[in-house]
Design a protein around this motif. Structure first.
Motif, PDB file in Angstrom:
ATOM      1  N   TYR A  96       0.819  -1.215   0.000  1.00 29.42           N
ATOM      2  CA  TYR A  96       0.000   0.000   0.000  1.00 29.42           C
ATOM      3  C   TYR A  96       0.854   1.267   0.000  1.00 29.42           C
TER       4      TYR A  96
ATOM      5  N   ALA B  70      -3.605   2.363  -4.084  1.00 28.55           N
ATOM      6  CA  ALA B  70      -4.864   1.761  -4.522  1.00 28.55           C
ATOM      7  C   ALA B  70      -4.550   0.643  -5.509  1.00 28.55           C
ATOM      8  N   LYS B  71      -5.356  -0.380  -5.506  1.00 29.16           N
ATOM      9  CA  LYS B  71      -5.158  -1.505  -6.421  1.00 29.16           C
ATOM     10  C   LYS B  71      -5.156  -1.015  -7.869  1.00 29.16           C
TER      11      LYS B  71
END
Length: 181
Positions: A43, A48-49
């Motif tokens: 992270y 964010a993914k």
């Protein structure tokens, strides 16, 4: 582990998992386990993914287009270079882990909800089309052929992703050969 190493390990895992299983079916815990990078570090690197997906697509783009250009450059004749694109696609489609076009797959999963991913996909497709346009220009052929060749290649990718095997590239190559006349 330094940030550069952690980033590469995360991207290696992301590429294997996202391409193999699909973006939405892979969670950050899966990426942690496959990469050996802690969730906290993941992270930190990718808040964010979506940012991880974008980075995966960007890195894959550089490698994919580089391999294609290297393969095509082995041909001397400008028209043969165009046809070599389809030969390279056939080789790619035969790879045991081939699961279609990573950018089409990502767009299918996230294109409607992620402008960042959609932009990355469009950039890749634009660059591929421009590459084909350069091959067409080098061969002294009409610019209008670029779009048709692009659609043949893209159609082959989609079909191979669904049906498997190299036949779509072989068929697209034959259609391209006829277009080149």
């Amino acid at each position: 582990m330094d940030s550069a190493t952690a980033r590469e390990q995360a991207l290696d895992a992301a590429e294997k998992l996202f391409y193999g299983r699909g973006v939405q079916s892979v969670g950050m815990d899966d990426l942690r386990g496959a990469s050996g990078v802690s969730l906290k570090r993941l992270y930190q690197l990718f808040p964010a993914k979506e940012q991880l997906v974008e980075a995966y697509l960007e890195r894959r783009d550089v490698r994919w287009r580089g391999l294609l250009a290297e393969y095509v450059a082995r041909r001397q004749d400008p028209q043969e270079r165009i046809l070599a694109v389809f030969d390279w696609l056939a080789e790619w489609f035969r790879e045991p882990d081939f699961r279609g076009c990573a950018w089409i797959n990502a767009y299918g999963e996230l294109g409607a909800t992620s402008e960042r991913v959609a932009r990355r996909v469009r950039e890749h497709k634009r660059a591929f089309r421009e590459y084909l346009g350069g091959l067409v220009a080098d061969a002294g052929l009409p610019e209008a052929l670029t779009g048709a060749l692009f659609l043949l290649a893209e159609g082959a990718m989609v079909t191979a992703g669904i049906d498997g095997g190299a036949a779509p590239a072989t068929e697209a190559r034959e259609a391209a050969r006829l277009l080149l006349g």
